[in-house]
Write an enzyme that holds these catalytic residues in place. Sequence first.
Site, PDB file in Angstrom:
ATOM      1  N   GLY A 136     -15.445  -7.945 -28.563  1.00  0.00           N
ATOM      2  CA  GLY A 136     -14.201  -7.796 -29.330  1.00  0.00           C
ATOM      3  C   GLY A 136     -14.235  -8.146 -30.797  1.00  0.00           C
ATOM      4  O   GLY A 136     -13.335  -7.754 -31.554  1.00  0.00           O
ATOM      5  N   TYR A 140      -8.405   6.881 -32.967  1.00  0.00           N
ATOM      6  CA  TYR A 140      -7.534   5.764 -33.297  1.00  0.00           C
ATOM      7  C   TYR A 140      -7.483   5.429 -34.776  1.00  0.00           C
ATOM      8  O   TYR A 140      -7.533   4.246 -35.151  1.00  0.00           O
ATOM      9  CB  TYR A 140      -7.800   4.504 -32.456  1.00  0.00           C
ATOM     10  N   CYS A 189     -13.097  22.897 -35.932  1.00  0.00           N
ATOM     11  CA  CYS A 189     -11.849  23.652 -35.939  1.00  0.00           C
ATOM     12  C   CYS A 189     -10.692  22.726 -35.562  1.00  0.00           C
ATOM     13  O   CYS A 189      -9.984  22.954 -34.579  1.00  0.00           O
ATOM     14  CB  CYS A 189     -11.957  24.822 -34.985  1.00  0.00           C
ATOM     15  N   GLU A 190     -10.570  21.690 -36.289  1.00  0.00           N
ATOM     16  CA  GLU A 190      -9.531  20.667 -36.153  1.00  0.00           C
ATOM     17  C   GLU A 190      -9.376  20.112 -37.555  1.00  0.00           C
ATOM     18  O   GLU A 190     -10.280  20.260 -38.368  1.00  0.00           O
ATOM     19  CB  GLU A 190     -10.018  19.479 -35.300  1.00  0.00           C
TER      20      GLU A 190
END
Length: 440
Positions: free
Chosen positions: A251, A337, A364-365
């Site tokens: 983390g 994210y 293609c985004e």
Amino acid sequence: MRQEMLLGTQRVNGDGVLEIGGCDAVALAREFGTPLYVVDEQCLRDKCRAYREAFAAHYPDSHISFSGKVLTTTAVFKIAHQEGLGLDVSSEGELYTALRAGIPAKDIVFHGNNKSQREIERAVIEGVGRVGVDSMEEISALQEAAAARDAVVDVLVRVAPGVAADTHTHIQTGRVDTKFGFSIVGGAAKEAVEAALAAPNLRVRGINCHIGSQIMETEPFVQAVELMVAFAAELRDALGFVVEELDLGGGLGVRYLPEDRPPTLDEHARAIAGALRAACERRGLPLPRLIQEPGRSLAGEAGVTLYTVGVVKTVPGVRTYVVVDGGLSDNPRPALYDARYHAIVANKANAPRTKTVTVSGKHCETDTLISDLQVPEIEPGDILAVQTTGAYNYSMASNYNRLPRPAMVLVRDGRAEVIVEREGLEDLVRLDRLPPRLRD
Ligand SMILES: Cc1ncc(COP(=O)(O)O)c(C=O)c1O
């Protein structure tokens, strides 16, 4: 002039070119092609060693496992193991990679929130060191698989302590509302430990949690320790079971941007060790063995992705797009994210950053890799080095738009070695099948 964010062994040489592990980044791009994942071996080794030593200094009975999901390659696993770390895996594929890297099964912890029957059996057959059990179904299935082979399996019970770490919700994994593990709140975790204790072929060694990733402060870890120790006391009082091992997962955050200031390893280890000692003393519990499973904080800053700049397109009055030869397929994190990155134009590393651009991929985004990056005058053919791509990039890569996955090179002392080959066009159709009726 503003100081560059240089990580690990990165430096700018006399020609104003970025070097990583003593290798000229432009020469690497030329020799191996782009996009190219570059792993700084010294940085990776230093991080593994420093993490292990920080915990050893503050809490001698500690064990560090490299979280294999972050950078899943045999060479990286081998390096982490050589540095005295165990390995945590979350699927049969990660386990297979670890075994192929020569990591002894006893040094492997097998996690995962929905292990298949096959994965459970594999864990037993290979004799992994620990299995992190995550559901009642899994406790029964593991017991059955172990009994069938006359084996005894050491387990940790995955607990959701109820900590909402300040990070993106997709990587907050220790809240009450989570698919991972058993919640302390409401009693599910106690019932799970009870069930595992009652399983004759399982030996419950302790409890584990993982509260989230890219955490930039020590407080959530301290809170997790308090909750886990309170739960350990409850287990002792209610079941007479004493937790031998406390696995806190990973983390710890890393530097993605020049202004990022994650806790130092010393601060991190000191905070966790101090909280654990105090909490155990308060509750009259013996000190458990402390296990940590860092991933991002070991591999993240050791990775750089080199791209070649293609199109540079200015939409007047709006922005300038700098388009590179990869994107979403080699780094899905910005889309997943809103992850933010920093980058250096490797062949102009000393040039003043005079322009603000948006770095996009070729998919293609709208696959923005970096919004509002300050760069020098930038043109097609420049090599862009995106930093801190060592964690959750290659291991999350896809073939979207049928882009072959990039190669990965390990650099050290001026030497570069391929540790993952670049995929070729044949690899892209290797698994495709054309049924006879579709063949002309
Ligand atoms: C159980 C477990 N341990 C360790 C890690 C590694 O976390 P990090 O990369 O944030 O250190 C994860 C990440 O998802 C995890 O689920």
